[in-house]
Design an enzyme around this catalytic site. Structure first.
Site, short mmCIF file in Angstrom:
data_model
loop_
_atom_site.label_atom_id
_atom_site.label_comp_id
_atom_site.label_asym_id
_atom_site.label_seq_id
_atom_site.Cartn_x
_atom_site.Cartn_y
_atom_site.Cartn_z
N GLU A 125 0.89 -1.17 0.00
CA GLU A 125 0.00 0.00 0.00
C GLU A 125 0.92 1.21 0.00
O GLU A 125 1.58 1.48 1.00
CB GLU A 125 -0.86 0.02 1.28
N CYS A 136 -2.83 8.77 3.38
CA CYS A 136 -2.54 8.18 2.06
C CYS A 136 -3.70 8.43 1.10
O CYS A 136 -3.52 8.43 -0.11
CB CYS A 136 -2.28 6.69 2.21
P1 NAP Z 1 8.40 4.74 4.60
O1 NAP Z 1 9.55 5.62 4.89
O2 NAP Z 1 8.37 4.03 3.32
O3 NAP Z 1 8.33 3.74 5.84
C1 NAP Z 1 7.28 2.83 5.98
C2 NAP Z 1 7.69 1.70 6.89
O4 NAP Z 1 8.73 0.95 6.27
C3 NAP Z 1 8.24 2.14 8.24
O5 NAP Z 1 7.80 1.25 9.23
C4 NAP Z 1 9.73 2.02 8.05
O6 NAP Z 1 10.43 1.83 9.24
C5 NAP Z 1 9.79 0.78 7.19
N1 NAP Z 1 11.04 0.59 6.46
C6 NAP Z 1 11.80 1.53 5.86
N2 NAP Z 1 12.86 0.94 5.27
C7 NAP Z 1 12.75 -0.39 5.51
C8 NAP Z 1 13.54 -1.52 5.18
N3 NAP Z 1 14.65 -1.41 4.46
N4 NAP Z 1 13.14 -2.74 5.62
C9 NAP Z 1 12.01 -2.88 6.34
N5 NAP Z 1 11.24 -1.84 6.69
C10 NAP Z 1 11.59 -0.62 6.27
O7 NAP Z 1 7.02 5.55 4.67
P2 NAP Z 1 6.51 6.56 5.79
O8 NAP Z 1 7.33 7.82 5.67
O9 NAP Z 1 6.42 5.88 7.10
O10 NAP Z 1 5.02 6.84 5.31
C11 NAP Z 1 4.68 7.80 4.33
C12 NAP Z 1 4.32 7.15 3.02
O11 NAP Z 1 3.41 6.09 3.25
C13 NAP Z 1 3.60 8.10 2.08
O12 NAP Z 1 4.17 7.98 0.81
C14 NAP Z 1 2.17 7.59 2.06
O13 NAP Z 1 1.50 7.81 0.84
C15 NAP Z 1 2.34 6.15 2.30
N6 NAP Z 1 1.14 5.60 2.92
C16 NAP Z 1 0.35 4.78 2.18
C17 NAP Z 1 -0.79 4.22 2.72
C18 NAP Z 1 -1.67 3.30 1.95
O14 NAP Z 1 -2.51 2.65 2.56
N7 NAP Z 1 -1.54 3.20 0.65
C19 NAP Z 1 -1.12 4.50 4.05
C20 NAP Z 1 -0.31 5.35 4.77
C21 NAP Z 1 0.83 5.89 4.20
P3 NAP Z 1 11.13 3.04 10.02
O15 NAP Z 1 10.05 3.99 10.39
O16 NAP Z 1 11.76 2.36 11.18
O17 NAP Z 1 12.10 3.65 9.06
#
Ligand code: NAP
Length: 519
Positions: free
Chosen positions: A256, A295
């Site tokens: 997602e 999102c």
């Molecule tokens: P993110 O930076 O991609 O991080 C998401 C999750 O992935 C966090 O728990 C992060 O952990 C983890 N992560 C990062 N690198 C990883 C790796 N190499 N291995 C395993 N896990 C890893 O996104 P975000 O900044 O939290 O959220 C914002 C984004 O999410 C926006 O683009 C938004 O559109 C999207 N979003 C989408 C939805 C949907 O349902 N489609 C819902 C909400 C948000 P850490 O925090 O520990 O780095």
């Protein structure tokens, strides 16, 4: 400072080192630290698989539903305390915090309710059976059974409560144990929820584990019966999909990700009508709620050319009522974004949009509601792009903050659908009109590019639900940029966690195995 712990292999553990500091994004005051350094995540996965999985598979759907009910009640009972945590660590206003927390216990309750509609057993029939030969005895029946692995849930920072609960509800009801990892920067809320679930002892041992801090080598331990459900940025999603163990074991992955959600105003919507009010209210709410960090938030707003001036005036009037500041103060109705990195990204994103669009409204940068110079504040910013193209930032770059861009169009449904599809696949688009031919062209034209389309029309304008509200009954996800994932959707939400298998043989035996006939 609170030392956050993970809950692994049935106990609370803390990693080594200082870890990541979680702060109050309005004041920048440090609140907690989280680290997973040195934790044995491989052992935690085995424990969840062996202990949690076995317990859940021994339960019927109804018994698992009863667990979800208790989880929902435990969260609801601590609602006020959890709201305070979301305000402090998430930059949420009270109303933002309720949206997340009520979504969490509400979704658990909805799946508890759903369990009563499922067979009173452990196997889900999938559609009707089929006669395979000349005799009715030779029969085929698809069924779904829980996978014997772990559901690894990696969540984004913006919905720490709902993100944990909505994924867990589907996995647990399906019979799979969960290892849940929240986004670290706002993990305090998820941590408090995990604490109260552990204290309430509502789950079988090993059914829900919690990784608080970086993911470390978690995804190196996935195997062929495990699944990975990720919510976050599309680049992170891409890298997780390409992980070595994920590829080696063909791990089932649900992503997602980003989405350039849109709102389309139909040409027939009259000035002063409830329907125009609904459209303006939805756009303004999505810019302000959770400081635009949803999102599903509307990022692109398509308006017939000859209605632009009127729509800008109405939107600017609404946006002028935003009082940005520390959400702990009652008069504030929009908080900061969650982190300094998030603020930097949003400001850079606005600068990108300004290359192709001009700002028609920007809220004041400073307000009396926060300490000068402190906090990750970004004023609500509305832009107008008069010469859109498929490769401009409006159609290619998600700005995850209180930002939206207006785009004029010629008022035909076909043009609206084409412009919306430039977003490359989204979670939700809302269309506002009573004109059936327009709706047919717009909605059916943009439907293949979306997981959900909401249609605002006069007769339901007073009771319509916000397009940004994800409902347990309807699917959440979207193709292309949005990750091509699918969550929730009532019973459909269990599909990801179950293996569909075709059983072929004697009808009498198949009916007993699939639960259609008592053994
Ligand atoms: P993110 O930076 O991609 O991080 C998401 C999750 O992935 C966090 O728990 C992060 O952990 C983890 N992560 C990062 N690198 C990883 C790796 N190499 N291995 C395993 N896990 C890893 O996104 P975000 O900044 O939290 O959220 C914002 C984004 O999410 C926006 O683009 C938004 O559109 C999207 N979003 C989408 C939805 C949907 O349902 N489609 C819902 C909400 C948000 P850490 O925090 O520990 O780095």
């Amino acid at each position: 400072m609170i030392d956050l712990r993970s809950h692994l292999s049935g106990k609370w553990v803390r990693g080594a080192g200082a870890g990541t500091t979680l702060v109050n994004p309005a004041t920048e005051e440090p609140l907690a630290s989280a680290t997973t350094e040195g934790l044995d995540l491989g052992a935690a996965m085995r424990f969840a698989r062996d202990v949690g999985g076995a317990s859940l598979r021994a339960m019927t759907f109804r018994q698992r539903g009863a667990v979800l009910r208790e989880m929902s009640k435990a969260i609801h009972a601590r609602r006020d305390a959890l709201i305070d945590v979301a305000i402090e660590n998430g930059g949420n206003t009270r109303s933002d915090a309720k949206f997340d927390i009520d979504g969490a216990w509400g979704t658990l309750a909805a799946y508890a309710d759903l369990s009563a509609e499922l067979p009173d057993g452990k196997v889900l029939p999938d559609g009707d059976g089929v006669q395979l030969g000349r005799s009715p005895r030779l029969f085929g029946q698809h069924v779904r059974v829980p996978r014997h692995g772990v559901a690894v849930h990696v969540n984004a920072f913006n919905f720490p409560a709902w993100g944990l609960a909505e994924k867990a509800a589907c996995a647990l009801l399906a019979g799979m144990p969960v290892v849940s990892k929240p986004g670290t920067s706002t993990a305090l809320l998820a941590y408090r929820i995990m604490e109260l679930l552990v204290d309430a002892a509502v789950l079988p041992e090993g059914a829900l584990s919690f990784v608080c801090g970086g993911a470390g080598d978690l995804l190196d331990h996935v195997g062929g019966q495990d699944v990975l459900a990720f919510t976050g940025g599309s680049s992170t999603g891409r890298s997780l999909r390409g992980g070595k163990a994920v590829l080696a074991h063909s791990v089932r992955v649900n992503v997602e990700a980003d989405s350039l959600n849109a709102a389309v105003l139909g040409p027939d919507v009259e000035a002063g009508s409830d329907l125009l009010g609904l459209f303006v209210g939805d756009v303004a709410r999505d810019m302000q709620q959770k400081t635009g960090q949803k999102c599903t938030a509307i990022r692109r707003v398509y308006v017939p050319k000859d209605r632009l001036a009127e729509v800008i005036e109405l939107l600017v009037e609404r946006l002028a009522a935003i009082r940005m500041g520390d959400p702990a103060r009652e008069e504030v109705n929009m908080g900061p974004v969650a982190t300094s990195a998030q603020r930097r990204d949003v400001l850079a994103g606005i600068a990108m949009l300004e290359q192709v669009a001009r700002v028609v409204h920007r809220g004041p940068a400073e307000t009396a509601h926060h300490a000068a110079g402190k906090g990750y504040f970004v004023p609500a910013t509305l832009l107008l792009s008069e010469s859109p193209s498929g490769d401009d930032a409006v159609h290619t770059h998600e700005v995850f903050g209180p930002v939206a861009t207006l785009v004029p169009y010629d008022g035909t449904g076909e043009a609206a659908a084409r412009l919306v599809s430039w977003g490359g696949g989204g979670l939700v688009t809302s269309v506002y009109s009573d004109d059936r031919p327009f709706l047919s062209a717009a909605v059916l034209g943009l439907a293949p590019f979306h997981g959900r389309v909401t249609i605002g029309s006069s007769k339901i304008a007073q009771q319509a639900l916000p397009p940004g509200m994800v409902l347990p009954q309807l699917i959440h996800g979207g193709p292309g940029r949005a990750g091509s994932g699918e969550e929730l959707g009532g019973r459909r939400g269990l599909d990801f966690y179950t293996q569909r298998v075709a059983l072929q043989g004697d009808r009498a035996i198949l009916e007993v195995l699939s639960g259609a006939r008592a053994g």
